[in-house]
Design a protein around this motif. Sequence first.
Motif, PDB file in Angstrom:
ATOM      1  N   HIS A 191       0.799  -1.223   0.000  1.00 36.80           N
ATOM      2  CA  HIS A 191       0.000   0.000   0.000  1.00 36.80           C
ATOM      3  C   HIS A 191       0.833   1.275   0.000  1.00 36.80           C
ATOM      4  CE1 HIS A 191      -3.708  -2.272   0.281  1.00 36.80           C
ATOM      5  NE2 HIS A 191      -3.018  -3.090   1.049  1.00 36.80           N
ATOM      6  N   VAL A 192       2.127   1.152  -0.288  1.00 40.79           N
ATOM      7  CA  VAL A 192       2.937   2.358  -0.467  1.00 40.79           C
ATOM      8  C   VAL A 192       2.562   3.022  -1.793  1.00 40.79           C
ATOM      9  CG1 VAL A 192       4.857   1.459   0.897  1.00 40.79           C
ATOM     10  CG2 VAL A 192       4.837   1.111  -1.586  1.00 40.79           C
ATOM     11  N   LEU A 193       2.783   4.318  -1.866  1.00 38.32           N
ATOM     12  CA  LEU A 193       2.530   5.053  -3.104  1.00 38.32           C
ATOM     13  C   LEU A 193       3.791   5.057  -3.955  1.00 38.32           C
ATOM     14  CD1 LEU A 193       0.477   8.077  -1.729  1.00 38.32           C
ATOM     15  CD2 LEU A 193      -0.356   5.900  -2.659  1.00 38.32           C
ATOM     16  N   VAL A 194       3.618   4.926  -5.255  1.00 36.33           N
ATOM     17  CA  VAL A 194       4.742   4.852  -6.188  1.00 36.33           C
ATOM     18  C   VAL A 194       4.547   5.872  -7.304  1.00 36.33           C
ATOM     19  CG1 VAL A 194       5.350   2.439  -5.757  1.00 36.33           C
ATOM     20  CG2 VAL A 194       3.536   2.977  -7.411  1.00 36.33           C
ATOM     21  N   ARG A 195       5.647   6.166  -7.973  1.00 33.45           N
ATOM     22  CA  ARG A 195       5.565   7.023  -9.150  1.00 33.45           C
ATOM     23  C   ARG A 195       4.929   6.248 -10.296  1.00 33.45           C
ATOM     24  NH1 ARG A 195      11.609   9.775  -9.468  1.00 33.45           N
ATOM     25  NH2 ARG A 195      11.477  11.001  -7.534  1.00 33.45           N
ATOM     26  N   ARG A 196       4.008   6.893 -10.961  1.00 35.71           N
ATOM     27  CA  ARG A 196       3.334   6.230 -12.075  1.00 35.71           C
ATOM     28  C   ARG A 196       4.258   6.075 -13.279  1.00 35.71           C
ATOM     29  NH1 ARG A 196      -1.793   5.287 -13.201  1.00 35.71           N
ATOM     30  NH2 ARG A 196      -3.328   5.540 -11.529  1.00 35.71           N
ATOM     31  N   HIS A 197       4.065   4.966 -13.982  1.00 34.49           N
ATOM     32  CA  HIS A 197       4.738   4.801 -15.262  1.00 34.49           C
ATOM     33  C   HIS A 197       4.200   5.880 -16.218  1.00 34.49           C
ATOM     34  CE1 HIS A 197       5.816   3.040 -19.153  1.00 34.49           C
ATOM     35  NE2 HIS A 197       6.703   2.298 -18.503  1.00 34.49           N
TER      36      HIS A 197
END
Length: 297
Positions: free
Chosen positions: A159-165
């Motif tokens: 559930h961590v937030l990531v940079r979108r492709h």
Amino acid sequence: MMASIEAGGTKFVCAVGTGPHDLRAVTSFPTTTPDETLAQAIAFVREQEELAGQSVSALGVACFGPVDLRTDSPTFGHITSTPKPGWGGTDVVGTFRQALGVPVGFDTDVNGAALAESRWGAGQGLDPVVYVTVGTGIGAGALVNRQLLHGLLHPEVGHVLVRRHPEDTFEGVCPYHGDCLEGLAAGPALQARWQRRPADLGPLRDQAVAMESWYLAQLATMLMYLLSPERIVFGGGVTKLPGLLPALRKDAVSIVNGYIDAPAATTDIDSYIVPPGLGDQAGILGGLALAQRAVSR
């Protein structure tokens, strides 16, 4: 003889034995309602005891979550805020203790797999070790200073937030956060984005692998920065996509960009980010490892 249960949100896997070279009567059945599923697991253990002519000395349960692992909590051993319908608040440990009358080792499914990999698999002799699974959900278990990592809850890396492709416009499927890592990169997200099962991507596979690698490499580097593990093990059905692990390693090296001055983050990345040494048995062997810990305590 000890009993092991890999309690998954889709299916339960049960076995008895003592380790990788003594794993018997492995069986599985769908995860339905708590009453029905736990009763099937209890019946399995009792049947194996009857066949062996001896009682199990302990039971280990590597369970889907979130779960309460605080031993001083009145809800220790319960499943908590799971999206799995009907399972929230289920007392897993209490049910098994009352039915079987033996010590019950209990932890998350990924912590169990991390423990098994550290004892018998790809993490032998290493500490810290992290085990990541990418399947119906995304989770990670960690062994740090010879202890499974607990705290406020337990690691919930999905559930961590990531940079979108840059090419990804998919809104995500997580019912809590939408486009968190799990919402973008777990099995259900792949199927929803590409409208195909991960195993049947066909001509879309290269594009899907590139996007999946983008997200999982961010997780790998977060773990490197936060826990500094000596090895990261990636398991689960999604990681079996052809070409995914090599792409993940390459993307992780690119993201680190030389900041971590260690061969594991550069030239030795192939032996740093690895598949499970125990293969598909990491989870069920995790249950056995938890049972052994319960007896030793």
